[in-house]
Scaffold this motif. Structure first.
Motif, PDB file in Angstrom:
ATOM      1  N   ASP A 274       2.651   1.641  -3.347  1.00 44.28           N
ATOM      2  CA  ASP A 274       1.663   2.020  -4.358  1.00 44.28           C
ATOM      3  C   ASP A 274       1.477   3.540  -4.376  1.00 44.28           C
ATOM      4  OD1 ASP A 274      -0.383   2.002  -6.224  1.00 44.28           O
ATOM      5  OD2 ASP A 274      -1.898   1.251  -4.827  1.00 44.28           O
TER       6      ASP A 274
ATOM      7  N   ARG B 249      -1.921  -0.824 -12.492  1.00 48.08           N
ATOM      8  CA  ARG B 249      -2.352   0.559 -12.314  1.00 48.08           C
ATOM      9  C   ARG B 249      -1.276   1.549 -12.746  1.00 48.08           C
ATOM     10  NH1 ARG B 249      -4.868  -0.169  -8.122  1.00 48.08           N
ATOM     11  NH2 ARG B 249      -3.204  -0.071  -6.569  1.00 48.08           N
ATOM     12  N   HIS B 250      -0.014   1.224 -12.502  1.00 48.36           N
ATOM     13  CA  HIS B 250       1.072   2.153 -12.820  1.00 48.36           C
ATOM     14  C   HIS B 250       1.700   1.881 -14.185  1.00 48.36           C
ATOM     15  CE1 HIS B 250       1.170   4.134  -8.879  1.00 48.36           C
ATOM     16  NE2 HIS B 250       0.935   2.941  -8.354  1.00 48.36           N
TER      17      HIS B 250
ATOM     18  N   ARG C  61       0.827  -1.213   0.000  1.00 50.71           N
ATOM     19  CA  ARG C  61       0.000   0.000   0.000  1.00 50.71           C
ATOM     20  C   ARG C  61       0.858   1.258   0.000  1.00 50.71           C
ATOM     21  NH1 ARG C  61      -3.435  -0.567   5.164  1.00 50.71           N
ATOM     22  NH2 ARG C  61      -3.876   1.633   4.676  1.00 50.71           N
TER      23      ARG C  61
ATOM     24  N   VAL D 164      -1.284  -3.463  -8.521  1.00 47.61           N
ATOM     25  CA  VAL D 164      -0.489  -2.230  -8.425  1.00 47.61           C
ATOM     26  C   VAL D 164       0.305  -2.013  -9.714  1.00 47.61           C
ATOM     27  CG1 VAL D 164       1.446  -1.125  -7.215  1.00 47.61           C
ATOM     28  CG2 VAL D 164      -0.365  -2.274  -5.913  1.00 47.61           C
TER      29      VAL D 164
END
Length: 398
Positions: free
Chosen positions: A197, A229-230, A194, A226
C-alpha cells in the motif's frame, strides 16, 4: 508394499501436497499407495493423478470414527504400512491400527507436540528438528520439503503476467499461503498488504495473494480498501489456486515460509522468508545457513518495517534480484528435489517395515501419550487462552 498415506486434510497446504507428491513417487519403487483423507480442495488432484483414494471422516469428526474407518481400510486393502502426516492422524493411527501395522509419522511443523508416542519413528523436515528428536531418544529421519523441479520452474514470465493483466512495468510481489492464524500466516499477508500500500504511492506494484482459509475475508476486505484508495489494482487476492506455479512465475519477488518459500526459489525468484512475531528476512548467501539448518521460517522481528527494508533492497536493483534468484534456484536444485526426497522416503519405508518394536516399550509410550493428549484436549475445552496458546506454540494447532 501396500501403504496407507494419511494426510491431515485435503485442503491447501504444503504438508498435504508433499504427502500426495511423495505417494505418487513411491509407485516408482514398486509400492502401492492408498490415500486416506477427507474430501477437500485437493481431492481433484488425487483423481487426476490416479491415486487410489479412500474417503476419511472430516478432521472435526470424533476420533473414534476416524480410527474405525482407518482400521476398516487397513483390512480391506491389505495395508502393510501406515504413513500418517501431522499430529492428529499420527496420534489416532498410533492408538488404532498402528499397534498392529508398522506406522511412520511425518510432522512438517516447526514444533513437535510432546504427547506424540515416542516409540513410533518420526520424519521431520529440518536438520535441527531431527537432532532434537534424536536427543529425546526417538528414531528420527530427515526428509526436507520436496520440490518438483519440472513443475516449479519459470518458462514464460510474460504469459504468467498476462493471466492477471499486469502491465509490463509493474513490480510483482507474490505470496502463496494458507490464510490462517497458524504460524501467523495471515498476519504476515496483512503486513505485506500494508507495505505494498505504501509502495503504490510512488511506483506501479502488484501484490498477488494465492490462498484460502479463515482469514480470506479479512484479506479481501483489506485488498479492496487499498485498491479503492489508489484507483487501480494494487492487491489481487486470487483465492485458492490448484496450480500455484503461475503465481510464482509472475513474480519479481516472492514472500513465504516452508515449502511455499522453496517453490518460489525453484522459479529463480528472490525470496523474503516469513515467520512468526514479525519475522521477515531476505535470503542471501549469508542468511542461507540458518534456513538450511532450522527451516524456512523464523521468529521475532520488526514486522512490516523489516519486510519493507528487504523489499526496498530488491526494488532498487534488478541485478540483485537476478543474482539472488539464481542463487536460490541452485540451492533448491541441489538439496530439495522431489527425486532426492523420494529416495530417502523409500529407504525409510524399508527400515520401518522391518523394524520390530518392543511391546513393553510400545505400551509405556502409548500410556504416556494417552495422558499427554488427555491434558491437551482438556485444555482445548476448558483451559485458558494462555494454555491453548502454549499448546499451539508446541505444534498442537487445533
Amino acid at each position: 508394499m501396500r501403504i496407507l498415506v494419511c494426510p491431515h486434510q485435503s485442503g491447501m497446504g504444503g504438508s498435504q501436497l508433499n504427502a500426495i507428491e511423495l505417494a505418487m513417487a513411491m509407485r516408482r519403487y514398486g509400492h502401492d499407495p492408498v490415500v486416506f483423507a477427507a474430501p477437500g480442495l485437493l481431492t481433484g488432484l488425487l483423481r487426476s493423478v490416479d491415486l487410489e483414494w479412500v474417503e476419511a471422516p472430516a478432521p472435526e469428526a470424533p476420533a473414534l470414527a476416524w480410527s474405525r474407518k482407518m482400521a476398516e481400510t487397513v483390512r480391506r486393502h491389505g495395508i502393510e504400512l501406515i504413513h500418517a502426516y501431522e499430529w492428529r492422524p499420527c496420534l489416532q493411527a498410533a492408538f488404532g491400527s498402528g499397534r498392529r501395522i508398522p506406522l511412520l509419522m511425518s510432522v512438517m511443523s516447526m514444533e513437535i507436540p510432546r504427547f506424540l508416542p515416542t516409540h513410533v519413528p518420526i520424519v521431520v523436515g529440518t536438520p535441527e528438528l531431527q537432532q532434537r528428536m534424536r536427543d529425546q531418544g526417538r528414531t528420527s529421519y530427515l526428509v526436507e520439503p520436496p520440490v518438483d523441479m519440472t513443475r516449479y520452474r519459470s518458462t514464460d514470465v510474460p504469459a504468467a503476467r498476462r493471466r492477471w493483466d499486469i502491465p509490463d512495468e509493474t513490480l510483482v510481489i507474490s505470496v502463496v499461503s494458507m490464510l490462517t492464524t497458524a504460524l501467523e500466516k495471515v498476519q504476515g499477508v496483512l503486513e505485506a498488504i500494508r507495505v505494498v500500500d505504501r509502495m503504490a504511492a510512488a511506483r506501479p506494484v502488484r501484490l498477488l495473494i494465492a490462498g484460502d482459509g479463515e482469514g480470506r475475508e479479512a484479506v479481501e476486505k483489506r485488498a479492496a480498501a487499498v485498491n479503492h484508495r489508489h484507483g487501480r489494482t494494487v492487491v489481487h487476492a486470487l483465492g485458492f489456486q490448484l496450480d500455484s506455479s503461475p503465481v510464482y512465475e509472475a513474480a519479481d519477488v516472492v514472500l513465504g515460509m516452508g515449502s511455499s518459500a522453496l517453490k518460489g526459489l525453484a522459479h529463480a525468484k528472490p525470496l523474503v522468508v516469513h515467520g512468526e512475531a514479525g519475522f521477515w528476512r531476505l535470503l542471501t548467501e549469508e542468511s542461507a545457513p540458518e534456513f538450511l539448518h532450522g527451516g524456512w521460517y523464523g521468529r521475532g522481528g520488526a514486522g512490516a518495517g523489516d519486510l519493507a527494508r528487504a523489499v526496498d533492497q530488491l526494488v532498487e536493483s534488478a541485478e540483485l534480484r537476478a543474482r539472488l534468484g539464481s542463487f536460490g534456484r541452485e540451492l533448491v536444485v541441489g538439496r530439495y528435489g522431489l527425486d532426492t526426497a523420494a529416495d530417502r522416503l523409500a529407504a525409510i519405508y524399508e527400515d520401518t517395515a522391518h523394524s520390530a518394536g518392543d511391546r513393553s516399550t510400545m505400551v509405556r509410550s502409548l500410556v504416556r501419550s494417552a495422558a499427554g493428549s488427555a491434558r491437551y484436549y482438556t485444555s482445548m475445552r476448558f483451559g485458558s487462552v494462555v494454555a491453548r496458546e502454549q499448546w499451539a506454540r508446541e505444534g498442537a494447532i487445533a
